[in-house]
Design a protein around this motif. Structure first.
Motif, PDB file in Angstrom:
ATOM      1  N   HIS A 171     -29.166  -9.303 -44.441  1.00  0.00           N
ATOM      2  CA  HIS A 171     -30.306  -7.725 -44.109  1.00  0.00           C
ATOM      3  C   HIS A 171     -30.935  -8.958 -43.022  1.00  0.00           C
ATOM      4  N   ARG A 172     -31.300 -10.875 -44.061  1.00  0.00           N
ATOM      5  CA  ARG A 172     -31.714 -11.381 -43.570  1.00  0.00           C
ATOM      6  C   ARG A 172     -32.064 -11.722 -42.404  1.00  0.00           C
ATOM      7  N   SER A 204     -26.654  -2.952 -44.036  1.00  0.00           N
ATOM      8  CA  SER A 204     -27.031  -4.112 -45.222  1.00  0.00           C
ATOM      9  C   SER A 204     -28.575  -3.723 -45.279  1.00  0.00           C
ATOM     10  N   ARG A 205     -29.305  -3.369 -44.769  1.00  0.00           N
ATOM     11  CA  ARG A 205     -30.539  -2.892 -44.650  1.00  0.00           C
ATOM     12  C   ARG A 205     -30.305  -2.038 -46.118  1.00  0.00           C
ATOM     13  N   TRP A 262     -25.869  -4.801 -40.416  1.00  0.00           N
ATOM     14  CA  TRP A 262     -27.381  -5.158 -40.322  1.00  0.00           C
ATOM     15  C   TRP A 262     -27.873  -3.805 -41.270  1.00  0.00           C
ATOM     16  N   ARG A 281     -28.188  -1.044 -48.784  1.00  0.00           N
ATOM     17  CA  ARG A 281     -27.830  -2.032 -49.260  1.00  0.00           C
ATOM     18  C   ARG A 281     -26.903  -1.434 -49.969  1.00  0.00           C
ATOM     19  N   SER A 334     -25.941  -7.274 -50.171  1.00  0.00           N
ATOM     20  CA  SER A 334     -26.689  -7.128 -48.237  1.00  0.00           C
ATOM     21  C   SER A 334     -27.905  -7.643 -48.211  1.00  0.00           C
ATOM     22  N   HIS A 335     -28.734  -9.282 -49.639  1.00  0.00           N
ATOM     23  CA  HIS A 335     -30.017  -9.316 -49.338  1.00  0.00           C
ATOM     24  C   HIS A 335     -29.245 -10.548 -48.224  1.00  0.00           C
ATOM     25  N   ILE A 336     -28.500 -10.699 -48.129  1.00  0.00           N
ATOM     26  CA  ILE A 336     -28.424 -12.080 -47.223  1.00  0.00           C
ATOM     27  C   ILE A 336     -27.681 -11.647 -45.980  1.00  0.00           C
TER      28      ILE A 336
END
Length: 124
Positions: A78-79, A66-67, A63, A69, A74-76
């Motif tokens: 990080h949600r 991905s936060r 996480w 990037r 990463s947009h998936i």
């Protein structure tokens, strides 16, 4: 020369055990049924505590990467899941990664041992 045996019992009988769990059979041969059951349950509980903690820490790492990037898609990852406000996608992708790496062990023991040894060296 006679076959070697230990306080655990005959190695051939341990391997041919109907229990299907070699470590539990060794406990049973060395200590008896009740202590073997106790130690098998204790080992299961300890493994769960260790695995749950590791799962939480590693999915948090996914996480965090991905936060920032630093991972593909990463947009998936990080949600946050709205219901619990947790990064459920990061937990699932990490779980899938663990499963895929462990599937290598079904194909080749030598390869999964090499991966494990490389990871142990990398931890140092």
């Amino acid at each position: 020369m006679p076959p070697r045996t230990s306080s655990w019992g005959d190695p051939a009988s341990i391997i041919a055990s109907p229990i299907g769990q070699l470590v539990v059979q060794i406990f049973c041969s060395a200590m008896g049924k009740s202590p073997a059951i106790f130690f098998a349950i204790a080992a299961f509980i300890i493994m769960n505590f260790v695995c749950i903690t590791a799962q939480q820490a590693r999915s948090r790492t996914v996480w965090a990467f991905s936060r920032d990037r630093m991972l593909p898609l990463s947009h998936i990852w990080h949600r946050l899941w709205p219901r619990t406000n947790t990064p459920a996608a990061s937990v699932w992708i990490y779980s899938l990664l663990c499963v895929l790496i462990n599937l290598i062990g079904l194909g080749s023991y030598i390869t999964i041992a090499a991966i494990s040894n490389l990871c142990a060296i990398a931890l140092d």
